[in-house]
Write a protein that holds these residues in place. Sequence first.
Motif, PDB file in Angstrom:
ATOM      1  N   THR A 233     -13.172  -8.634  20.200  1.00  0.00           N
ATOM      2  CA  THR A 233     -12.708  -7.325  19.734  1.00  0.00           C
ATOM      3  C   THR A 233     -12.328  -6.430  20.901  1.00  0.00           C
ATOM      4  N   GLN A 236      -8.960  -7.214  22.221  1.00  0.00           N
ATOM      5  CA  GLN A 236      -7.896  -6.765  21.341  1.00  0.00           C
ATOM      6  C   GLN A 236      -7.538  -5.298  21.575  1.00  0.00           C
ATOM      7  N   SER A 290      -8.333 -12.358  23.336  1.00  0.00           N
ATOM      8  CA  SER A 290      -8.172 -11.615  22.087  1.00  0.00           C
ATOM      9  C   SER A 290      -7.945 -12.548  20.917  1.00  0.00           C
TER      10      SER A 290
END
Length: 300
Positions: A233, A236, A290
């Motif tokens: 996360t 990302q 990611s």
Amino acid sequence: MSMWTRRGLLTAGTAAGAVALIGAGSPPRRRERLDVVTGENGFSAPATAAAGAVTFRIRTTSARTGIVGIARLRRGIGEAAFRRHLRDVFEKKSSDDVIQASKDLMVDAELFGGAMAVPASQSSFTAWLPPGPYLVLEYKDFEGPYRGRDPLPGAEYVSPLLVRAADDAGAGCPRPSATVTAVDTSRGPRFVLEGRLRRDRPLRYVNAMRGQVDELAVYPLTDDSVSEADIQTFFQDTSQTPRPFDLAAQLGTPPLSPGRSTVIEMPLEQGRYALTSWVASMKDAQHLSSHGQVLIVTVP
């Protein structure tokens, strides 16, 4: 190699090199160890080496340096083009431009990995190098003002290395306690671990992805609650805080070309570590981590 996006199968020859990297055979001569010292006040690297398994010991005197790698330009490629395309990988903004810069870089050179070091410690890596000309370079010099020294184009730390033919078969490498392999899966890029990381033993890293350079960026985890999903996360959206690890504590190896392997020795302590990659995916220019290329391991 943080900010890389701003910033096949093993061939027969590579497989032969891999045999040497795991220490097979009786070495007829002592393994060569070459020192590289990088910092804001200068860059010192060897000018020559004997072909075979070559070990480079990396020290950095600044947090703005310390990602040292080896590259070999392909026939007909000039150093200026290599420098320009490596800068483009970090500096280009759009996904299409980042992917094109990555393709250009793969056409320019074969990347043999390297080592990431932090001040007050030493890292090392061993690569199987055939005879020929190479470049020893400081990757952070290409990453811009937020990570590296931010030198003018053409003034980055890049030093020529001539690998000469050896008179004998050469020495083998330290025998690793574990192998981490970067692979493509139906779920996306992943790291596969065989063996176990140890503080007193090196680690072998293999890039078995097709058409994709990849690195191994290793971070100590001080928060026992951090999970692989948390780290994915973060990759990302790397602007989020708090971060799952200290970016300044980065160890590992900068990118290897597909089918290449290297052996790295890192100053590891007991505890949990995150294995990650900042490299841009050739599909969408997003960090490979990611897409799930994250692995948490424990060093006993």
